[in-house]
Design a protein around this motif. Structure first.
Motif, PDB file in Angstrom:
ATOM      1  N   ASP A   6       1.914  -4.114   5.866  1.00 38.98           N
ATOM      2  CA  ASP A   6       1.159  -4.138   4.599  1.00 38.98           C
ATOM      3  C   ASP A   6       0.297  -5.392   4.515  1.00 38.98           C
ATOM      4  O   ASP A   6      -0.880  -5.349   4.155  1.00 38.98           O
ATOM      5  CB  ASP A   6       2.113  -4.164   3.381  1.00 38.98           C
ATOM      6  N   ASN A  26       6.476   0.945  -1.767  1.00 42.37           N
ATOM      7  CA  ASN A  26       7.935   1.025  -1.630  1.00 42.37           C
ATOM      8  C   ASN A  26       8.614  -0.239  -2.162  1.00 42.37           C
ATOM      9  O   ASN A  26       9.779  -0.483  -1.899  1.00 42.37           O
ATOM     10  CB  ASN A  26       8.322   1.300  -0.169  1.00 42.37           C
ATOM     11  N   THR A  39       0.806  -1.224   0.000  1.00 46.89           N
ATOM     12  CA  THR A  39       0.000   0.000   0.000  1.00 46.89           C
ATOM     13  C   THR A  39       0.842   1.280   0.000  1.00 46.89           C
ATOM     14  O   THR A  39       0.407   2.299  -0.490  1.00 46.89           O
ATOM     15  CB  THR A  39      -0.957   0.036   1.216  1.00 46.89           C
ATOM     16  N   ASP A  40       2.052   1.218   0.557  1.00 46.28           N
ATOM     17  CA  ASP A  40       2.874   2.434   0.542  1.00 46.28           C
ATOM     18  C   ASP A  40       3.829   2.466  -0.655  1.00 46.28           C
ATOM     19  O   ASP A  40       4.685   3.347  -0.758  1.00 46.28           O
ATOM     20  CB  ASP A  40       3.635   2.608   1.869  1.00 46.28           C
TER      21      ASP A  40
END
Ligand SMILES: [Ca+2]
Ligand SMILES: [Ca+2]
Ligand SMILES: [Ca+2]
Length: 226
Positions: free
Chosen positions: A110, A103, A100-101
């Motif tokens: 996550d 990276n 979701t972020d």
């Protein structure tokens, strides 16, 4: 993540919850003493209890000792569930939905956030998650191209052995059917509102089936009449 996999994790969770305290003690050692605040934060952000989170953390650490899953590992794990087909592309899309972020790694956080929605989320949360999966470039719209990419990935994952009689253009026809149902204002893209409205209708029609399951069935070649 497919429904069968989610159900198997769910069953493991229940089974693990009823086992003794040694698991918990071990995890206290491994995680809680190091990052108690992280676990409490996750407990607040997810629908899992602290004990469940500890059990899940153990499983996660077993599969990925480094504490994060990169895309290759994710694909490897996923291919074990679909050995008859090529799940690489679908796993790529799923990975992006879990990360979701954005990276490039699926952390335990996550993973838990995704799993919490898939197992215990509200209808709205599950549909948001599914929308995000299909919205490949994450711009808030599902285009026909994105839907086609997902559909092809699902067909690849199912494999030719399972569906040997499929025609070449089956995914495209499937997308057309999908869009006719979902794109209410016929502007060529599906918004989150259109998506939720259509999926809830599908779930009402199929009485009691959870929307994510019916959506998956809807999108899977198996449910398509010849
Ligand atoms: Ca991440
Ligand atoms: Ca998009
Ligand atoms: Ca539209």
């Amino acid at each position: 993540m497919n429904v069968r996999r989610v159900e198997s994790i769910s069953a493991q969770l229940e089974e693990a919850s009823s086992t003794g305290d040694s698991v918990e003690d071990e995890l206290e050692m491994a995680t809680v003493r190091h990052r108690p605040e992280a676990l409490e934060l996750l407990e607040a952000q997810s629908k899992f209890t602290k004990k469940e989170l500890q059990i899940l953390y153990r499983g996660f650490k077993n599969e990925c000792p480094s504490g994060v899953v990169n895309e290759d590992t994710f694909k490897e794990i996923y291919s074990q569930f679909f050995p008859q087909g090529d799940s690489t592309t679908y796993a790529h899309f799923l990975f992006n939905a879990f990360d979701t972020d954005h990276n490039g790694a699926v952390s335990f956080e996550d993973f838990i956030k995704g799993l919490s929605i898939l197992l215990r989320g509200t209808v709205q949360e599950k549909l948001n998650w599914a929308f995000n999966l299909y919205d490949i470039n994450k711009d808030g719209y599902i285009t026909k191209e994105e839907m086609l990419d997902i559909m092809k990935a699902i067909y690849d994952m199912m494999g030719k052995c399972t569906y040997p009689v499929l025609k070449e253009d089956a995914p495209r026809q499937h997308v057309e059917t999908f869009f006719q149902k979902m794109d209410k204002n016929k502007d060529g893209v599906v918004t989150i509102d259109e998506f939720i409205e259509s999926c809830q209708k599908v779930s009402n029609d199929s009485k009691g089936t959870i929307p994510f399951a019916s959506l998956t069935a809807e999108l899977s070649p198996a449910s398509q009449p010849p």
